[in-house]
Design an enzyme around this catalytic site. Structure first.
Site, PDB file in Angstrom:
ATOM      1  N   HIS A  30       0.539 -23.730  59.180  1.00 29.37           N
ATOM      2  CA  HIS A  30      -0.906 -23.462  59.244  1.00 29.37           C
ATOM      3  C   HIS A  30      -0.557 -21.769  58.898  1.00 29.37           C
ATOM      4  O   HIS A  30       0.253 -21.127  59.249  1.00 29.37           O
ATOM      5  CB  HIS A  30      -1.712 -23.606  60.426  1.00 29.37           C
ATOM      6  CG  HIS A  30      -1.472 -23.070  61.738  1.00 29.37           C
ATOM      7  ND1 HIS A  30      -0.744 -23.437  62.451  1.00 29.37           N
ATOM      8  CD2 HIS A  30      -1.870 -21.719  62.186  1.00 29.37           C
ATOM      9  CE1 HIS A  30      -0.619 -22.816  63.452  1.00 29.37           C
ATOM     10  NE2 HIS A  30      -1.290 -21.679  63.531  1.00 29.37           N
ATOM     11  N   ARG A  34      -8.625 -14.484  61.165  1.00 29.03           N
ATOM     12  CA  ARG A  34      -9.772 -13.771  62.310  1.00 29.03           C
ATOM     13  C   ARG A  34     -10.915 -13.902  61.613  1.00 29.03           C
ATOM     14  O   ARG A  34     -10.896 -13.349  60.501  1.00 29.03           O
ATOM     15  CB  ARG A  34      -9.462 -12.668  62.873  1.00 29.03           C
ATOM     16  CG  ARG A  34      -8.284 -12.727  63.954  1.00 29.03           C
ATOM     17  CD  ARG A  34      -7.977 -11.110  64.666  1.00 29.03           C
ATOM     18  NE  ARG A  34      -6.908 -11.472  65.666  1.00 29.03           N
ATOM     19  CZ  ARG A  34      -5.599 -11.642  65.484  1.00 29.03           C
ATOM     20  NH1 ARG A  34      -5.144 -11.498  64.215  1.00 29.03           N
ATOM     21  NH2 ARG A  34      -4.736 -12.030  66.405  1.00 29.03           N
ATOM     22  N   GLU A  97      -6.465 -22.048  60.258  1.00 29.10           N
ATOM     23  CA  GLU A  97      -6.851 -21.914  61.696  1.00 29.10           C
ATOM     24  C   GLU A  97      -7.571 -20.642  61.397  1.00 29.10           C
ATOM     25  O   GLU A  97      -7.190 -19.817  60.896  1.00 29.10           O
ATOM     26  CB  GLU A  97      -5.543 -21.667  62.640  1.00 29.10           C
ATOM     27  CG  GLU A  97      -6.047 -21.266  64.014  1.00 29.10           C
ATOM     28  CD  GLU A  97      -4.918 -21.132  64.908  1.00 29.10           C
ATOM     29  OE1 GLU A  97      -5.337 -20.084  65.859  1.00 29.10           O
ATOM     30  OE2 GLU A  97      -3.752 -21.173  64.541  1.00 29.10           O
ATOM     31  N   ASN A 101     -13.322 -14.015  67.766  1.00 24.38           N
ATOM     32  CA  ASN A 101     -13.204 -13.434  69.131  1.00 24.38           C
ATOM     33  C   ASN A 101     -14.829 -13.335  69.291  1.00 24.38           C
ATOM     34  O   ASN A 101     -15.679 -12.812  68.734  1.00 24.38           O
ATOM     35  CB  ASN A 101     -12.495 -12.352  68.908  1.00 24.38           C
ATOM     36  CG  ASN A 101     -10.935 -12.549  68.595  1.00 24.38           C
ATOM     37  OD1 ASN A 101     -10.342 -13.341  69.481  1.00 24.38           O
ATOM     38  ND2 ASN A 101     -10.509 -11.687  67.859  1.00 24.38           N
ATOM     39  N   ARG A 120      -2.316  -1.874  52.704  1.00 22.63           N
ATOM     40  CA  ARG A 120      -2.411  -3.204  52.249  1.00 22.63           C
ATOM     41  C   ARG A 120      -1.199  -4.057  53.025  1.00 22.63           C
ATOM     42  O   ARG A 120      -0.182  -3.612  53.513  1.00 22.63           O
ATOM     43  CB  ARG A 120      -1.898  -3.238  50.650  1.00 22.63           C
ATOM     44  CG  ARG A 120      -3.032  -2.846  49.963  1.00 22.63           C
ATOM     45  CD  ARG A 120      -2.615  -2.851  48.439  1.00 22.63           C
ATOM     46  NE  ARG A 120      -3.652  -2.468  47.884  1.00 22.63           N
ATOM     47  CZ  ARG A 120      -4.538  -3.162  46.738  1.00 22.63           C
ATOM     48  NH1 ARG A 120      -4.649  -4.503  46.956  1.00 22.63           N
ATOM     49  NH2 ARG A 120      -5.807  -2.768  46.405  1.00 22.63           N
ATOM     50  N   HIS A 124      -3.946 -13.067  50.374  1.00 21.19           N
ATOM     51  CA  HIS A 124      -4.921 -13.965  50.217  1.00 21.19           C
ATOM     52  C   HIS A 124      -4.065 -15.487  50.538  1.00 21.19           C
ATOM     53  O   HIS A 124      -3.068 -15.745  50.886  1.00 21.19           O
ATOM     54  CB  HIS A 124      -5.064 -14.084  48.707  1.00 21.19           C
ATOM     55  CG  HIS A 124      -4.083 -14.469  47.698  1.00 21.19           C
ATOM     56  ND1 HIS A 124      -3.339 -13.197  47.255  1.00 21.19           N
ATOM     57  CD2 HIS A 124      -3.815 -15.496  47.292  1.00 21.19           C
ATOM     58  CE1 HIS A 124      -2.196 -13.932  46.379  1.00 21.19           C
ATOM     59  NE2 HIS A 124      -2.540 -15.308  46.469  1.00 21.19           N
ATOM     60  N   GLU A 170      -7.375 -17.465  46.185  1.00 18.85           N
ATOM     61  CA  GLU A 170      -7.003 -17.476  44.921  1.00 18.85           C
ATOM     62  C   GLU A 170      -7.432 -19.130  44.340  1.00 18.85           C
ATOM     63  O   GLU A 170      -7.210 -19.957  45.344  1.00 18.85           O
ATOM     64  CB  GLU A 170      -5.542 -17.313  44.645  1.00 18.85           C
ATOM     65  CG  GLU A 170      -4.911 -17.595  43.334  1.00 18.85           C
ATOM     66  CD  GLU A 170      -3.390 -17.112  43.260  1.00 18.85           C
ATOM     67  OE1 GLU A 170      -3.091 -17.192  41.973  1.00 18.85           O
ATOM     68  OE2 GLU A 170      -2.799 -16.730  44.231  1.00 18.85           O
TER      69      GLU A 170
END
Length: 178
Positions: A30, A34, A97, A101, A120, A124, A170
């Site tokens: 996975h 967030r 996942e 929070n 950066r 993606h 994407e």
């Protein structure tokens, strides 16, 4: 753009010459993102992209919740019971996942870096669809924000849409565009 042979890819510096037998049964399971607002993100990933929410775990004392989603086939036998689902999820490939929070949903503006601004980092996730033109037309009708439409730039066979937190998704298709 040039395509490499398996031999050329194996010769790329840093690539192990032989896969260690100890890793034979490893599975990429996975990726975690967030999220600010679980309702908005769950709507996007389930309604817009077709994911299935398979497990939700709340950590009230630590003030966060985890949402585990998969692109399940209609006939997938997703087990009942939390422990059975946890074990089933651990064997799957490509689980998403989402981590919320608690309290971030009431904060103004973006609360997480999407990785595509300076500095950066993360770029993606990617979803493969059978017909990219049909998928993009559907995203357009659903008013999903695009980062890159099929008609933009020089790469006419991929698109990028944005989730509610600004993460890029994407969109590709396995077959070449006609």
């Amino acid at each position: 753009m040039t395509a490499q042979t398996r031999g050329e890819l194996a010769a790329v510096p840093g690539v192990a010459a032989i896969r260690d037998a100890a890793t034979r049964d490893f599975v990429f399971n996975h990726t975690m993102l967030r999220i600010k607002d679980p309702q908005a993100s769950l709507d996007f990933y389930t309604r817009v992209l077709g994911f299935t929410l398979v497990r939700k775990v709340d950590f009230e004392q630590a003030k966060f919740s985890l949402y585990f989603l998969v692109l399940a086939e209609d006939g997938d036998d997703i087990p009942d019971g939390d422990e059975a689902r946890r074990q089933w999820l651990a064997r799957q490939r490509g689980v998403l996942e989402l981590t919320h929070n608690h309290g971030t949903e009431s904060e103004p503006g973006p609360v997480y870096h999407d990785g595509n601004r300076e500095p950066r980092g993360f770029g993606h996730i990617c979803v493969s669809v059978p017909d990219i033109r049909a998928a993009c037309a559907r995203f357009e009708a659903l008013q999903v924000p695009f980062q890159k439409r099929l008609s933009d730039g020089s790469m006419k066979s991929i698109a990028f849409i944005k989730d509610p937190d600004g993460y890029w998704v994407e969109i590709i298709q396995p077959a070449p565009l006609a």
